[in-house]
Design an enzyme around this catalytic site. Structure first.
Site, PDB file in Angstrom:
ATOM      1  N   CYS A 188       0.837  -1.211   0.000  1.00  0.00           N
ATOM      2  CA  CYS A 188       0.000   0.000   0.000  1.00  0.00           C
ATOM      3  C   CYS A 188       0.869   1.257   0.000  1.00  0.00           C
ATOM      4  O   CYS A 188       0.506   2.264  -0.613  1.00  0.00           O
ATOM      5  CB  CYS A 188      -0.927   0.007   1.212  1.00  0.00           C
ATOM      6  SG  CYS A 188      -2.381  -1.042   1.051  1.00  0.00           S
ATOM      7  N   CYS A 213      -8.340  -2.635  -4.240  1.00  0.00           N
ATOM      8  CA  CYS A 213      -7.587  -3.405  -5.226  1.00  0.00           C
ATOM      9  C   CYS A 213      -8.176  -4.811  -5.358  1.00  0.00           C
ATOM     10  O   CYS A 213      -8.672  -5.389  -4.378  1.00  0.00           O
ATOM     11  CB  CYS A 213      -6.131  -3.523  -4.782  1.00  0.00           C
ATOM     12  SG  CYS A 213      -5.260  -1.961  -4.784  1.00  0.00           S
ATOM     13  N   CYS A 272      -7.127  -7.679  -2.927  1.00  0.00           N
ATOM     14  CA  CYS A 272      -7.382  -7.445  -1.503  1.00  0.00           C
ATOM     15  C   CYS A 272      -8.837  -7.110  -1.214  1.00  0.00           C
ATOM     16  O   CYS A 272      -9.161  -6.604  -0.141  1.00  0.00           O
ATOM     17  CB  CYS A 272      -6.497  -6.307  -0.985  1.00  0.00           C
ATOM     18  SG  CYS A 272      -4.744  -6.634  -1.146  1.00  0.00           S
ATOM     19  N   CYS A 309      -5.557   1.666   4.077  1.00  0.00           N
ATOM     20  CA  CYS A 309      -4.394   1.529   3.198  1.00  0.00           C
ATOM     21  C   CYS A 309      -3.226   2.394   3.655  1.00  0.00           C
ATOM     22  O   CYS A 309      -2.106   2.177   3.246  1.00  0.00           O
ATOM     23  CB  CYS A 309      -4.771   1.906   1.778  1.00  0.00           C
ATOM     24  SG  CYS A 309      -5.375   3.595   1.615  1.00  0.00           S
TER      25      CYS A 309
HETATM   26 FE1  SF4 Z   1      -1.314  -3.695  -2.618  1.00  0.00          FE
HETATM   27 FE2  SF4 Z   1      -3.575  -4.768  -1.719  1.00  0.00          FE
HETATM   28 FE3  SF4 Z   1      -2.712  -2.363  -0.824  1.00  0.00          FE
HETATM   29 FE4  SF4 Z   1      -3.651  -2.653  -3.308  1.00  0.00          FE
HETATM   30  S1  SF4 Z   1      -4.796  -2.889  -1.376  1.00  0.00           S
HETATM   31  S2  SF4 Z   1      -1.857  -1.515  -2.745  1.00  0.00           S
HETATM   32  S3  SF4 Z   1      -2.868  -4.703  -3.828  1.00  0.00           S
HETATM   33  S4  SF4 Z   1      -1.766  -4.398  -0.506  1.00  0.00           S
END
Ligand code: SF4
Length: 387
Positions: free
Chosen positions: A124, A205, A208, A231
């Site tokens: 993130c 995302c 996730c 995040c």
């Molecule tokens: Fe990475 Fe998941 Fe964060 Fe998106 S939500 S930036 S895929 S860890």
């Protein structure tokens, strides 16, 4: 000679704005912010997720040229990218800035795009927080669509927040309910993100985000089965904002802790000699049996009761019990309390509340001082009257 009208700091402006807009509608807040040149450059940061359409529509009604920062982590659902293009076109938004992670940083740190499997916080940071920090560099104010009903750390956020005393963050929908969002979308016939109909009430995302079952929290599908709930873009600069000392809140506002003689546990007191002559403060968990303190009840100067989470009200019951058992010393609630709970704390017999600096920044002094109607059912007041 000092200036007669010194320029207020960001924190002072945030306090003033929170007072001014205490009862303002979200559109009034947005018109004030977007229409006042004194605010400096302003951007709306949007995920183009499940509820983003509300703020995007509101902003488009005021100024279609408002810069919209869209962080494309390159891990988003293809439906999100299509929805972003559709909303920009439908609403005539002329300055949508699609921000992607640094090519060089991804090449060095996540060349296989698998970092999210091993270290989500770092992923993130790479794909969201760092690109957003760069994108916001030229802005004095940014607008976010977070709401208190989404829970977690969002439950106590203010309408206006100071970021490291350098930038203002505005949460015009902070006080909106789930129903307010649904009503606004229905009343304006706004297009929904296509995944909402497939069980995704919160969309981030693709790797996730999972669908949510009936009865689950609407953010339960984000980083499912992980402790992670945010995040990180809403904690930017928090490390600089959080010095060690906690803040004491009482009826006069914020103060520093004047108790500098340390805190004992109940076990310490049990083991101590019967007659205590030194000033004494004790820390109690919220499930403590108040009756056990009776032998020492007149010897303790300060009792500090832990509130481990906002939703756990056992500390209020313990405070009331101690007061009813005859404890007349200082009583302090420590930990996770909201300004909205201050009146309840006072009515339960607490004299003061102890919060950390991060919470004090999110819930500034006026929010606590506004809860001054506790006297009607104040336990100490009633004790004083009957004494
Ligand atoms: Fe990475 Fe998941 Fe964060 Fe998106 S939500 S930036 S895929 S860890």
């Amino acid at each position: 000679m000092p200036l007669e009208n010194p320029i207020p700091s960001i924190s002072q402006r945030v306090t003033e704005l929170n007072n001014r807009h205490r009862d303002s509608d979200a559109s009034v807040v947005l018109r004030d912010v977007l229409g006042d040149a004194l605010f400096g450059p302003i951007a709306l940061v949007s995920s183009f997720g499940a509820e983003a359409v509300v703020l995007l529509h509101m902003v488009s009604e005021i100024d279609k040229a408002t810069p919209i920062i869209f962080i494309d982590t390159e891990m988003l659902f293809p439906q999100t990218l299509a929805y972003q293009r559709k909303l920009a076109e439908d609403f005539g938004l002329s300055d949508v800035r699609r921000i992607t992670p640094s090519r060089e940083a991804v090449f060095l740190r996540d060349p296989d795009n698998l970092m999210h499997l091993a270290d989500k916080n770092s992923c993130c940071a790479l794909r969201k927080t760092e690109p957003l920090e760069d994108a916001l560099a030229g802005f004095d104010v940014w607008i976010s669509g977070r709401k208190r009903f989404q829970g977690g750390v969002r439950a106590e956020m203010a309408l206006f927040e100071s970021e490291d005393d350098k930038r203002i963050k505005v949460n015009p929908l902070a006080h909106w309910t789930r129903e307010d969002v649904a009503d606004y979308i229905a009343a304006n016939n706004l297009p929904r993100h296509p995944l909402v109909a497939k069980g995704y009430p919160s969309i981030g995302c693709e790797p996730c985000t999972t669908p949510v079952s009936s009865g689950e929290d609407e953010r339960a599908g984000r980083w499912r089965d992980e402790e992670k709930t945010e995040c990180g873009i809403h904690f930017m600069n928090d490390d600089k904002q959080t010095p060690d000392a906690n803040v004491i809140v009482n009826d006069n506002g914020f103060a520093s802790d004047d108790w500098n003689r340390g805190y004992s546990s109940f076990e310490d007191i049990e083991a101590a000699p019967e007659s205590q002559s030194a000033a004494l403060a004790i820390d109690l968990p919220n499930d403590f049996d108040a009756v056990k303190l009776l032998p020492w009840i007149d010897q303790i100067d300060l009792v500090r009761i832990e509130f481990p989470v906002f939703s756990d009200g056992r500390g209020f019951s313990l405070a009331q019990r101690l007061r009813l058992l005859g404890y007349h010393g200082r009583l302090r609630a420590k930990g996770h309390l909201l300004a909205d709970q201050y009146a309840m704390a006072r009515r339960s017999g607490f004299d003061e509340v102890e919060i950390d600096q991060a919470l004090a920044a999110r819930q500034p002094e006026p929010q606590w001082l506004a809860r001054a109607d506790w006297q009607a059912r104040n336990y100490q007041h009633r004790f004083q009257q009957s004494a």
